[in-house]
Design a protein around this motif. Sequence first.
Motif, mmCIF file in Angstrom:
data_model
loop_
_atom_site.group_PDB
_atom_site.id
_atom_site.type_symbol
_atom_site.label_atom_id
_atom_site.label_comp_id
_atom_site.label_asym_id
_atom_site.label_seq_id
_atom_site.Cartn_x
_atom_site.Cartn_y
_atom_site.Cartn_z
ATOM 1 N N THR A 132 0.961 -1.347 0.063
ATOM 2 C CA THR A 132 0.085 0.027 -0.010
ATOM 3 C C THR A 132 0.865 1.371 -0.046
ATOM 4 O O THR A 132 0.643 2.217 -0.582
ATOM 5 C CB THR A 132 -0.940 -0.041 1.417
ATOM 6 N N GLY A 136 0.720 3.222 -3.616
ATOM 7 C CA GLY A 136 0.283 4.516 -3.207
ATOM 8 C C GLY A 136 1.405 5.675 -3.428
ATOM 9 O O GLY A 136 1.280 6.819 -4.305
ATOM 10 N N ILE A 140 1.332 6.983 -7.324
ATOM 11 C CA ILE A 140 0.293 8.159 -7.475
ATOM 12 C C ILE A 140 0.988 9.324 -7.027
ATOM 13 O O ILE A 140 0.864 10.316 -7.592
ATOM 14 C CB ILE A 140 -1.026 7.833 -6.765
ATOM 15 N N PHE A 219 0.556 12.049 1.591
ATOM 16 C CA PHE A 219 -0.103 10.540 1.607
ATOM 17 C C PHE A 219 -1.115 10.567 2.625
ATOM 18 O O PHE A 219 -0.722 10.780 3.952
ATOM 19 C CB PHE A 219 1.059 9.636 1.751
ATOM 20 N N ASN A 221 -3.945 9.353 5.085
ATOM 21 C CA ASN A 221 -4.351 8.210 5.693
ATOM 22 C C ASN A 221 -5.702 8.434 6.612
ATOM 23 O O ASN A 221 -6.205 7.594 7.221
ATOM 24 C CB ASN A 221 -3.369 7.649 6.796
ATOM 25 N N PRO A 241 -2.065 10.873 -3.112
ATOM 26 C CA PRO A 241 -2.714 9.493 -2.978
ATOM 27 C C PRO A 241 -3.452 9.398 -1.692
ATOM 28 O O PRO A 241 -3.189 9.476 -0.690
ATOM 29 C CB PRO A 241 -1.327 8.656 -2.805
ATOM 30 N N CYS A 243 -5.283 7.162 0.348
ATOM 31 C CA CYS A 243 -5.214 5.819 0.860
ATOM 32 C C CYS A 243 -6.153 5.306 1.840
ATOM 33 O O CYS A 243 -6.781 4.283 1.963
ATOM 34 C CB CYS A 243 -3.834 5.863 1.433
ATOM 35 N N PHE A 274 -7.116 4.944 -4.185
ATOM 36 C CA PHE A 274 -6.571 3.650 -4.671
ATOM 37 C C PHE A 274 -6.815 2.713 -3.528
ATOM 38 O O PHE A 274 -6.951 2.788 -2.455
ATOM 39 C CB PHE A 274 -5.158 3.699 -5.038
ATOM 40 N N VAL A 276 -5.157 -1.283 -2.488
ATOM 41 C CA VAL A 276 -3.849 -2.009 -2.919
ATOM 42 C C VAL A 276 -4.137 -3.241 -3.760
ATOM 43 O O VAL A 276 -3.416 -3.502 -4.303
ATOM 44 C CB VAL A 276 -3.230 -2.252 -1.428
#
Length: 336
Positions: A132, A136, A140, A219, A221, A241, A243, A274, A276
């Motif tokens: 991931t 990611g 991306i 990134f 989360n 990205p 995630c 995205f 995984v």
Amino acid sequence: MAVNRQWILKKRPVGDVAPGDLELVETPVPVPGDGEMLVRNIYLSLDPTNRIWMSDMDQYMPPVEIGDVMRGGTIGVVEASNNPAFKPGDIVQPAMAGWQEYVVTSAAGKVAASKDTPMLAYMSGLGGTGATAYFGLLDIGKPKPGETVVVSAAAGAVGSIVGQIAKLKGCRVVGLAGSDDKCKWVVNDLGFDACINYKKENVLEALRRECPKGIDVYFENVGGEILDAVLTLVNLEARIPLCGLISMYNADGPVPGPYMFRNILMKRVLVKGFIVIDYLPRWGEFMRDMSEWIAAGKVKWRVDVAQGLENAPEVMQKLFTGGNTGKLVVQIGPEP
Ligand SMILES: NC(=O)c1ccc[n+]([C@@H]2O[C@H](COP(=O)([O-])OP(=O)(O)OC[C@H]3O[C@@H](n4cnc5c(N)ncnc54)[C@H](OP(=O)(O)O)[C@@H]3O)[C@@H](O)[C@H]2O)c1
């Protein structure tokens, strides 16, 4: 009678997972048929997405049905096999074996566990967590040397690996985490340039201080206020990205959208969600690079191992309270 303990989804949680949402039951250990094998699960992966699977919201996989064994990834050992490709003693990762001690399956990924690459590596850096972070960020986020990469949930399973890969790519890396100890770990042990304790500091001010050249890659989360602070500081053509959005998984109803949404337009930002599993066809690339980085000590993985299948629902809450550092796993039984 040999017994298989299983966690069954009894009802869909409202807000946090509560006692009674899942039930621990005992059933006979299943018997493998033709072409099948019996796997004893040893480690169970606990993931924020478990909470999504318990709900019936529109999602990327069918929700777990009421009355079904809770879905979850595991690593285990083959105990009996009627499948010529597997023999007792093989270490395997069945596809979503679930929150239970035993599973019968006809297919699984074989794992070459060793002293240098223990089973737990395949639950973290060399597993879905590592993949991931890898896909990611690289596919991306496309970080370039000298750029500033920000990662939320930085001391968690995925975030801790993201920051290390970004360092390998020559970026300035700024993490966000929920305690001073977590921040110390990612800076001192993992090599992040800075880490902001978002529970103590004003996130926007702290990001301004730590990202003097703005933010090129975020990134994502967690979502929520952290996303707004980042959007305030993104550079032209930044990449996000997307995630995960863990701050919203326990929400009971609609949540506010990002107030700084307009900067996606003004700064021509790419935001791409995205999952995984989209990258399964490219798993070999990840395994090649990550195995090399881990073996060379360039990427470190950390697991947070709790004991006992019976504790899984309670342990899962750590993901939402910030009680875990690194990849959260429950040990169901002994390693062979
Ligand atoms: N797209 C995919 O395929 C994919 C795959 C795996 C994971 N994910 C997503 O990636 C994210 C991280 O997953 P993980 O498995 O690596 O879990 P993790 O980061 O190991 O654990 C979750 C962490 O999130 C932080 N957190 C919880 N609630 C928060 C909140 N309201 N605001 C800010 N931080 C919060 C906590 O750390 P603090 O102490 O720092 O608050 C907690 O330790 C999740 O959103 C997950 O759904 C996505």
